[in-house]
Structures are given as structure tokens and as C-alpha cells.
Write an enzyme that holds these catalytic residues in place. Structure first.
Site, PDB file in Angstrom:
ATOM      1  CG  HIS A   1      26.117  -7.631 109.611  1.00  0.00           C
ATOM      2  ND1 HIS A   1      26.945  -7.230 110.356  1.00  0.00           N
ATOM      3  CD2 HIS A   1      26.505  -8.284 108.808  1.00  0.00           C
ATOM      4  CE1 HIS A   1      27.037  -8.556 110.469  1.00  0.00           C
ATOM      5  NE2 HIS A   1      26.982  -9.088 109.574  1.00  0.00           N
TER       6      HIS A   1
ATOM      7  CG  ASP B   1      27.831 -12.389 111.420  1.00  0.00           C
ATOM      8  OD1 ASP B   1      26.620 -12.291 111.594  1.00  0.00           O
ATOM      9  OD2 ASP B   1      28.680 -12.116 111.394  1.00  0.00           O
TER      10      ASP B   1
ATOM     11  CG  ASP C   1      26.339 -12.372 106.047  1.00  0.00           C
ATOM     12  OD1 ASP C   1      27.533 -12.404 105.438  1.00  0.00           O
ATOM     13  OD2 ASP C   1      26.469 -12.659 107.121  1.00  0.00           O
ATOM     14  CB  SER C   2      29.396 -16.621 101.602  1.00  0.00           C
ATOM     15  OG  SER C   2      30.602 -16.081 101.042  1.00  0.00           O
ATOM     16  CB  THR C   3      34.202 -16.754 104.386  1.00  0.00           C
ATOM     17  OG1 THR C   3      34.157 -18.197 103.621  1.00  0.00           O
ATOM     18  CG2 THR C   3      33.788 -17.082 105.922  1.00  0.00           C
ATOM     19  CG  ASP C   4      36.904 -13.829 101.312  1.00  0.00           C
ATOM     20  OD1 ASP C   4      35.986 -13.157 101.282  1.00  0.00           O
ATOM     21  OD2 ASP C   4      38.534 -13.705 101.715  1.00  0.00           O
TER      22      ASP C   4
END
Ligand code: AG3
Length: 285
Positions: free
Chosen positions: A66, A90, A160-163
Site C-alpha cells: 500500500h 480494502d 490497485d487491481s487484482t491480477d
């Protein structure tokens, strides 16, 4: 030693790699409209959030990710005021961005509200800044949202993503980057998490090619350790317009109005150094 049910295992089949965290139990399990969300209580890493079986964060090491997703782009922009966080449900990146007093407005556009609700309950330390009047939490499709932003209305975009699978695929593509670029106008910095430089170099190269094709002038990939992501070695990439990404507000970074756990002016500079094999791979385009 064989792993039993007391271990959470993330498998990266494409890389022939798996990693495990010892768990005491599962605190939450939910099939949201977008993904399977689980929270585990681990032995040594605090609470763990996973989406579709992939580690998103643990209480113990999320500070690295972060801080490195937020401070490098914010400290690279000469005068950042307005920020958009794409994903990041989150709220850990949001909390870090809000540490900068110069920031006037932060939009967070997360597609899956369940992620934020789970963070509020199981990672309250990450959501503690959510009542900040500068923060606006939106739940919806950031790809659509970005298209509607006024030209030049943002200074920094943080993805700020996932894969790049499922709902996140479009966040790694040229059309989305082009919309980010127009929202940034003539001066802006985009930062995106860009996977493991060891395991996913092809993904990283493809992402950079899309950023370039969208019209970003300069790119800069940087690295940090992220123990609970595959290989423990992770990267993010800055894409800039009207900003020199080789430089940052170093003096300001030496006098931050908060104490970083991982980020500092020296860590910023150091994170930009790349091993020669990656330099070569990225130079090839
Ligand atoms: N960041 C998730 C990065 C990708 C992790 N990939 C993996 N475990 N295979 C989003 C969560 C942090 N805000």
C-alpha cells in the site's frame, strides 16, 4: 512436510509455483456477484483476505504494497491534488494517499462493495481514514467512470487491481489507459500494480505496451518485496504525461508529515533500480 487443511495455499499454475500460509480457521466466506471472497485467521500473518483463491493482503505485510502503490506516484507528481484509486476496495491505498495534506480529493472506484465491507470488519486499521471528508467511496465499474471524467480533472490515478483476470482484464488495456490519460490532461501520473517481475514478465511487458499505445510519454517500472504475493517479488509501473518519472519531490519525501514503514526517499530511489535482465526485457518493448 505435507500440507494439511491448516494451510491456505495459493497456486500459480502458470509459474509452477505455490505458497502457503498456516491458518487457524476461516472467518468469512462469500460468493459476491464478482468473485469468491474469503477471510482467514492465520498463525503468523494476522488476517488474510483472498479473492478467487488469490492473496490480496495480510495484516502483516500489506503496508509494503500500500505504501509503494501510493507514495511513489504522489511524490512524483509536482503538485498532486486530485487522485482516483481504481479498485483498492480494502482501502489500504486510500489511507496512504490521505496521509498527504496537499491532497484535496480522492475518489475510490471499487466494483465489489463486499470487499470494502469485509475490510471494515476484518481490517479496520485500513479503513480508519474512510470518514476523511476528502475521500469519496464509489462502488461501480471504474472503466465506465473514467470515461466520464472531465479532461485534466485528475492528477494521479492509482490502479490497485487484482491480477489481469475476470473483472480486472480491462484495467490492463489500452482503451482504459487512454481514458485515464484524458482525465489526467497535460500533467499526470498513473501507477498500476504490475505483478511479479520474475514470474510475470510477459504480463508486465504487455501492460507497458498498452500504456505506451494509449499515449503515455514515459513509463517506469519499480519493485518492492511483497512476501505473500507469488515469488515475494512484486512491481508497480508509473506512466506519465508532462512529468519526468526519473525524478520525484525528493526533499519533500525526506520531510514527510508522517512516518513510512517501508517508504522513504531512499526506498523510492532504490525501488526504481532494476536488475539488468529486466532492464533488457523492458527495453526490447
Ligand atoms: N492487489 C492485489 C495484487 C495482485 C495479487 N496477486 C496474487 N496474489 N496472485 C489488491 C489488494 C491490495 N489492495
Amino acid at each position: 512436510m505435507a500440507l494439511d487443511k491448516n494451510w491456505f495455499v495459493e497456486v500459480a499454475p502458470e509459474a509452477g509455483f505455490a505458497q502457503a500460509l498456516k491458518i487457524r480457521g476461516k472467518l468469512h466466506e462469500e460468493q459476491t456477484p464478482y468473485q469468491k471472497l474469503e477471510i482467514f485467521d492465520t498463525e503468523d500473518w494476522g488476517n488474510l483476505m483472498t479473492l478467487d483463491g488469490l492473496v490480496m493482503l495480510t495484516a502483516r505485510d500489506n503496508f509494503v504494497y500500500h505504501e509503494m502503490m501510493s507514495h511513489p506516484p504522489v511524490m512524483t507528481h509536482p503538485a498532486p491534488r486530485r487522485v482516483a484509486i481504481v479498485g483498492g476496495g480494502d482501502c489500504g491505498t486510500l489511507r496512504e494517499v490521505l496521509r498527504h495534506p496537499a491532497i484535496e480529493k480522492v475518489f475510490q472506484i471499487e466494483i465489489d462493495e463486499a470487499v470494502t465491507r469485509a475490510a471494515e470488519r476484518y481490517f479496520p486499521e485500513l479503513t480508519e481514514a474512510n470518514d476523511d471528508p476528502r475521500a469519496e467511496l464509489l462502488f461501480g465499474d471504474a472503466i465506465e467512470w473514467m470515461k466520464r471524467q472531465e479532461p485534466g480533472s485528475l492528477d494521479v490515478v492509482i490502479v490497485d487491481s487484482t491480477d489481469p483476470v475476470g473483472p480486472a482484464v480491462g484495467l490492463f488495456q489500452r482503451a482504459f489507459y487512454a481514458d485515464c490519460l484524458q482525465a489526467l490532461g497535460t500533467t499526470g501520473v498513473l501507477a498500476q500494480q504490475s505483478e511479479s517481475p520474475l514470474l510475470h514478465l510477459d504480463t508486465l511487458k504487455a501492460m507497458r505496451a498498452e500504456m505506451k499505445a494509449a499515449g503515455f510519454e514515459q513509463l517506469r517500472t519499480y519493485q518492492f518485496c511483497q512476501p505473500t504475493y507469488p515469488s515475494g517479488w512484486w512491481s508497480a509501473t508509473l506512466a506519465g504525461i508532462g512529468v519526468d518519472l526519473r525524478d520525484f519531490r525528493e526533499q519533500d519525501a525526506r520531510e514527510l508529515p508522517f512516518t513510512g514503514h517501508y517508504y522513504s526517499a531512499d526506498m523510492h530511489r532504490g525501488s526504481m533500480a532494476m536488475p539488468p535482465f529486466i532492464e533488457r526485457a523492458l527495453a526490447e518493448g
